[in-house]
Write an enzyme that holds these catalytic residues in place. Structure first.
Site, PDB file in Angstrom:
ATOM      1  N   SER A  92      68.793  62.527  25.909  1.00 29.22           N
ATOM      2  CA  SER A  92      69.423  61.719  26.956  1.00 29.22           C
ATOM      3  C   SER A  92      68.914  62.106  28.338  1.00 29.22           C
ATOM      4  O   SER A  92      68.662  61.237  29.175  1.00 29.22           O
ATOM      5  CB  SER A  92      70.944  61.907  26.908  1.00 29.22           C
ATOM      6  OG  SER A  92      71.433  61.510  25.657  1.00 29.22           O
TER       7      SER A  92
ATOM      8  N   HIS B  86      85.034  43.679   1.757  1.00 33.13           N
ATOM      9  CA  HIS B  86      84.518  43.841   0.393  1.00 33.13           C
ATOM     10  C   HIS B  86      85.351  44.838  -0.419  1.00 33.13           C
ATOM     11  O   HIS B  86      85.044  45.062  -1.607  1.00 33.13           O
ATOM     12  CB  HIS B  86      83.051  44.310   0.427  1.00 33.13           C
ATOM     13  CG  HIS B  86      82.064  43.215   0.715  1.00 33.13           C
ATOM     14  ND1 HIS B  86      81.972  42.592   1.940  1.00 33.13           N
ATOM     15  CD2 HIS B  86      81.133  42.621  -0.063  1.00 33.13           C
ATOM     16  CE1 HIS B  86      81.017  41.685   1.900  1.00 33.13           C
ATOM     17  NE2 HIS B  86      80.495  41.673   0.695  1.00 33.13           N
TER      18      HIS B  86
ATOM     19  N   THR C 176      59.696  57.792  15.675  1.00 37.50           N
ATOM     20  CA  THR C 176      59.500  56.687  14.730  1.00 37.50           C
ATOM     21  C   THR C 176      58.015  56.329  14.663  1.00 37.50           C
ATOM     22  O   THR C 176      57.327  56.317  15.693  1.00 37.50           O
ATOM     23  CB  THR C 176      60.318  55.462  15.213  1.00 37.50           C
ATOM     24  OG1 THR C 176      61.672  55.862  15.365  1.00 37.50           O
ATOM     25  CG2 THR C 176      60.229  54.307  14.226  1.00 37.50           C
TER      26      THR C 176
ATOM     27  N   ARG D 214      86.158  35.982  -3.747  1.00 36.14           N
ATOM     28  CA  ARG D 214      87.039  37.035  -4.292  1.00 36.14           C
ATOM     29  C   ARG D 214      88.501  36.585  -4.248  1.00 36.14           C
ATOM     30  O   ARG D 214      89.020  36.239  -3.178  1.00 36.14           O
ATOM     31  CB  ARG D 214      86.857  38.308  -3.452  1.00 36.14           C
ATOM     32  CG  ARG D 214      87.747  39.455  -3.850  1.00 36.14           C
ATOM     33  CD  ARG D 214      87.231  40.117  -5.086  1.00 36.14           C
ATOM     34  NE  ARG D 214      88.004  41.297  -5.434  1.00 36.14           N
ATOM     35  CZ  ARG D 214      87.813  41.975  -6.553  1.00 36.14           C
ATOM     36  NH1 ARG D 214      86.898  41.597  -7.415  1.00 36.14           N
ATOM     37  NH2 ARG D 214      88.542  43.049  -6.807  1.00 36.14           N
TER      38      ARG D 214
ATOM     39  N   GLY E  17      86.732  47.941  -2.337  1.00 40.23           N
ATOM     40  CA  GLY E  17      86.037  49.059  -3.003  1.00 40.23           C
ATOM     41  C   GLY E  17      84.565  48.778  -3.225  1.00 40.23           C
ATOM     42  O   GLY E  17      83.728  49.684  -3.105  1.00 40.23           O
TER      43      GLY E  17
ATOM     44  N   GLU F 255      67.289  54.747  21.909  1.00 49.81           N
ATOM     45  CA  GLU F 255      66.904  54.019  23.139  1.00 49.81           C
ATOM     46  C   GLU F 255      68.051  53.942  24.145  1.00 49.81           C
ATOM     47  O   GLU F 255      68.293  52.907  24.771  1.00 49.81           O
ATOM     48  CB  GLU F 255      66.355  52.639  22.773  1.00 49.81           C
ATOM     49  CG  GLU F 255      65.241  52.814  21.756  1.00 49.81           C
ATOM     50  CD  GLU F 255      64.326  51.647  21.584  1.00 49.81           C
ATOM     51  OE1 GLU F 255      64.232  50.818  22.476  1.00 49.81           O
ATOM     52  OE2 GLU F 255      63.684  51.603  20.520  1.00 49.81           O
TER      53      GLU F 255
HETATM   54  C1  LIG Z   1      66.413  57.269  13.546  1.00 49.95           C
HETATM   55  C2  LIG Z   1      66.038  57.648  14.948  1.00 49.95           C
HETATM   56  C3  LIG Z   1      64.847  57.213  15.479  1.00 49.95           C
HETATM   57  C4  LIG Z   1      64.478  57.585  16.783  1.00 49.95           C
HETATM   58  N1  LIG Z   1      63.249  57.214  17.263  1.00 49.95           N
HETATM   59  C5  LIG Z   1      62.816  57.724  18.455  1.00 49.95           C
HETATM   60  C6  LIG Z   1      61.489  57.478  18.918  1.00 49.95           C
HETATM   61  O1  LIG Z   1      60.709  56.756  18.282  1.00 49.95           O
HETATM   62  N2  LIG Z   1      61.092  58.064  20.078  1.00 49.95           N
HETATM   63  C7  LIG Z   1      61.919  58.854  20.813  1.00 49.95           C
HETATM   64  O2  LIG Z   1      61.507  59.350  21.854  1.00 49.95           O
HETATM   65  N3  LIG Z   1      63.194  59.102  20.409  1.00 49.95           N
HETATM   66  C8  LIG Z   1      63.656  58.562  19.236  1.00 49.95           C
HETATM   67  N4  LIG Z   1      64.937  58.811  18.812  1.00 49.95           N
HETATM   68  C9  LIG Z   1      65.772  59.710  19.594  1.00 49.95           C
HETATM   69  C10 LIG Z   1      66.927  59.037  20.314  1.00 49.95           C
HETATM   70  O3  LIG Z   1      66.440  58.229  21.354  1.00 49.95           O
HETATM   71  C11 LIG Z   1      67.849  60.176  20.802  1.00 49.95           C
HETATM   72  O4  LIG Z   1      68.503  60.688  19.650  1.00 49.95           O
HETATM   73  C12 LIG Z   1      68.870  59.711  21.811  1.00 49.95           C
HETATM   74  O5  LIG Z   1      68.249  59.343  23.017  1.00 49.95           O
HETATM   75  C13 LIG Z   1      69.910  60.810  22.110  1.00 49.95           C
HETATM   76  O6  LIG Z   1      69.299  62.042  22.344  1.00 49.95           O
HETATM   77  P1  LIG Z   1      69.821  63.350  21.554  1.00 49.95           P
HETATM   78  O7  LIG Z   1      69.833  63.009  20.106  1.00 49.95           O
HETATM   79  O8  LIG Z   1      69.010  64.493  21.964  1.00 49.95           O
HETATM   80  O9  LIG Z   1      71.318  63.529  22.016  1.00 49.95           O
HETATM   81  P2  LIG Z   1      71.805  64.301  23.317  1.00 49.95           P
HETATM   82  O10 LIG Z   1      71.050  63.844  24.496  1.00 49.95           O
HETATM   83  O11 LIG Z   1      71.848  65.747  23.009  1.00 49.95           O
HETATM   84  O12 LIG Z   1      73.298  63.754  23.411  1.00 49.95           O
HETATM   85  C14 LIG Z   1      74.318  64.166  22.508  1.00 49.95           C
HETATM   86  C15 LIG Z   1      75.594  63.399  22.861  1.00 49.95           C
HETATM   87  O13 LIG Z   1      75.997  63.694  24.205  1.00 49.95           O
HETATM   88  C16 LIG Z   1      76.104  62.511  24.952  1.00 49.95           C
HETATM   89  N5  LIG Z   1      75.675  62.748  26.319  1.00 49.95           N
HETATM   90  C17 LIG Z   1      74.528  63.329  26.747  1.00 49.95           C
HETATM   91  N6  LIG Z   1      74.490  63.354  28.091  1.00 49.95           N
HETATM   92  C18 LIG Z   1      75.626  62.766  28.522  1.00 49.95           C
HETATM   93  C19 LIG Z   1      76.167  62.479  29.816  1.00 49.95           C
HETATM   94  N7  LIG Z   1      75.514  62.793  30.929  1.00 49.95           N
HETATM   95  N8  LIG Z   1      77.364  61.861  29.885  1.00 49.95           N
HETATM   96  C20 LIG Z   1      78.026  61.524  28.751  1.00 49.95           C
HETATM   97  N9  LIG Z   1      77.558  61.761  27.520  1.00 49.95           N
HETATM   98  C21 LIG Z   1      76.392  62.376  27.404  1.00 49.95           C
HETATM   99  C22 LIG Z   1      75.188  61.508  24.242  1.00 49.95           C
HETATM  100  O14 LIG Z   1      75.541  60.172  24.531  1.00 49.95           O
HETATM  101  C23 LIG Z   1      75.422  61.885  22.784  1.00 49.95           C
HETATM  102  O15 LIG Z   1      76.611  61.284  22.348  1.00 49.95           O
HETATM  103  C24 LIG Z   1      65.343  58.389  17.551  1.00 49.95           C
HETATM  104  C25 LIG Z   1      66.572  58.803  17.013  1.00 49.95           C
HETATM  105  C26 LIG Z   1      66.928  58.441  15.734  1.00 49.95           C
HETATM  106  C27 LIG Z   1      68.235  58.942  15.169  1.00 49.95           C
END
Ligand SMILES: Cc1cc2nc3c(=O)[nH]c(=O)nc-3n(C[C@H](O)[C@H](O)[C@H](O)COP(=O)(O)OP(=O)(O)OC[C@H]3O[C@@H](n4cnc5c(N)ncnc54)[C@H](O)[C@@H]3O)c2cc1C
Length: 383
Positions: A132, A338, A158, A268, A340, A363
């Site tokens: 984030s 749906h 991805t 159903r 069960g 994203e």
């Molecule tokens: C299947 C999958 C495919 C993906 N593909 C890509 C890709 O192709 N390229 C790529 O770059 N990334 C990719 N991602 C990563 C995705 O974009 C990140 O998981 C996402 O941006 C969140 O980052 P994080 O998982 O590090 O969570 P964190 O940033 O650690 O956040 C954890 C939680 O804290 C919350 N949070 C964080 N900061 C704040 C704030 N300031 N205020 C309130 N809440 C906050 C977040 O909303 C979240 O709920 C993918 C993720 C998945 C699961």
């Protein structure tokens, strides 16, 4: 206001709907179970020209508008969001970065391959320490003797490890002050690029998602994408496009939930009547319809603003926030309708339920989108 789609848009939507139902839907459950990457479907989508839609015509694509792209995403999202997101990341996000910021030579080298679907690409922004807070990214790039050396790692990338991945667009911090972020095109065969093992995921199970490590990864200096130090701005702009795509995929998934639930509610019986004859179930379906329609309009609005050359960042965030929520609500209600059977793999709604969750994470999480939107309102909420 004119909400009519053009004749070309309607024709393409029909074509993609038929393709999705005939070619994509039949194997979706099996691919979900086996976590198999849909390489054959990628080839067929390539032959149909879907990868070329956002690519400019001079590089072998069709230069389609954003509304058209959203329609395609919705139709694919309706049957298999894994397939939709594979396309969206390759042509929309990674290909879109090259289209927007690439030099003529970079476009010439990469875009024709993306346009045919013969090559996939990834967009590498998120890191193990957090996705984030993109300003805090740690992967470094050092320029010496005409070569960038990249060190660091990225999470959840991805399309990074498919058999036909050609390059990753990588966001890095340059090692000299002011340590700004830049983006660099890293070919899949670059020295020092290590594709880690694949994640086991709750949904989007047939997408290809790996950790990626850069161990002194070397690429020539002309692989810098756009202006040095402008990487954050570039990535945020591309994420706006990606948010419209995720919103459209969400609408498609929600529509699939409504379609499946309506059919089930008619078939159903309980207490001697179809369950759809009970207000509790019928009203759930009516609410799903309202939610989907509103999410679709927000998505089309964001795409239309983009096509009109107007600001669309807030509209894209609004559409993604709303549509991903709608997808999750509709998937939850579809499983409920749906009963069960919704909890088994016998019906697709359990897959929709698992696939929906990530729409609120990738994203820009829903929390981050609320941050974006409150900033757009002129507020500075504590982060
Ligand atoms: C299947 C999958 C495919 C993906 N593909 C890509 C890709 O192709 N390229 C790529 O770059 N990334 C990719 N991602 C990563 C995705 O974009 C990140 O998981 C996402 O941006 C969140 O980052 P994080 O998982 O590090 O969570 P964190 O940033 O650690 O956040 C954890 C939680 O804290 C919350 N949070 C964080 N900061 C704040 C704030 N300031 N205020 C309130 N809440 C906050 C977040 O909303 C979240 O709920 C993918 C993720 C998945 C699961």
């Amino acid at each position: 206001m004119n909400f009519d789609l053009t004749e070309e848009q309607q024709q393409l939507r029909t074509l993609v709907r038929e393709f999705a139902e005939k070619e994509v839907a039949p194997g979706a459950a099996e691919r979900d179970q086996s976590e198999a990457f849909p390489i054959e479907i990628v080839k067929k989508m390539g032959a149909l020209g879907l990868f070329g839609l956002p690519v400019p015509q001079e590089y072998g694509g069709l230069g389609a508008d954003a509304v058209t792209w959203a329609l395609v995403m919705e139709e694919l999202g309706r049957v298999d969001s894994s397939v939709a997101v594979t396309l969206s990341v390759a042509s929309g996000l990674a290909g879109g970065m090259v289209t927007r910021f690439g030099t003529p030579a970079q476009k010439e080298r990469w875009l024709p391959h993306i346009a045919t679907g013969g090559m996939l690409a990834g967009f590498a922004l998120t890191e193990p320490s957090g996705g984030s807070d993109i300003k805090a990214l740690r992967t470094t790039a050092r320029l010496a003797d005409g070569t960038w050396t990249i060190d660091g790692s990225k999470s959840f990338i991805t399309n990074s490890g498919t058999p036909i991945t050609g390059f990753l667009v990588v966001a890095c911090r340059t090692d000299e002050p002011p340590h700004d972020v830049s983006t660099i095109i890293v070919p899949a065969d670059a020295d020092g690029l290590v594709i880690g093992s694949e994640y086991r995921k709750m949904g989007w199970r047939s997408t290809d998602t790996h950790e990626v490590v850069f161990q002194g990864c070397r690429v020539p200096d002309d692989h810098l994408l756009g202006e040095r130090g402008r990487g954050l701005r570039q990535c945020l702009g591309s994420l706006d496009d990606g948010r419209i795509a995720i919103a459209a995929i969400s609408v498609g998934l929600a529509q699939a939930c409504l379609d499946a639930s309506l059919m089930y509610a008619r078939d159903r019986d309980a207490f001697g009547r179809p369950i759809g004859a009970y207000e509790a179930i019928a009203f759930k379906l009516a609410d799903m319809r309202v939610a989907i329609e509103s999410a679709r309009l927000l998505t089309w609005n964001a795409a239309w603003l983009k096509d009109e050359g107007r600001d669309y960042g807030a509209a894209a965030a609004t559409a993604k926030l709303r549509a991903s929520d709608v997808a999750n609500v509709c998937a939850r209600e579809a499983v409920q309708i749906h009963g069960g059977y919704g909890y088994t793999e016998e019906f697709p709604v359990s897959r929709y339920y698992r696939d929906a969750k990530v729409l609120e994470i990738g994203e820009g999480t829903s929390e981050i989108l609320r941050l974006v939107l409150s900033r757009d309102l002129g507020l500075e909420p504590t982060t």
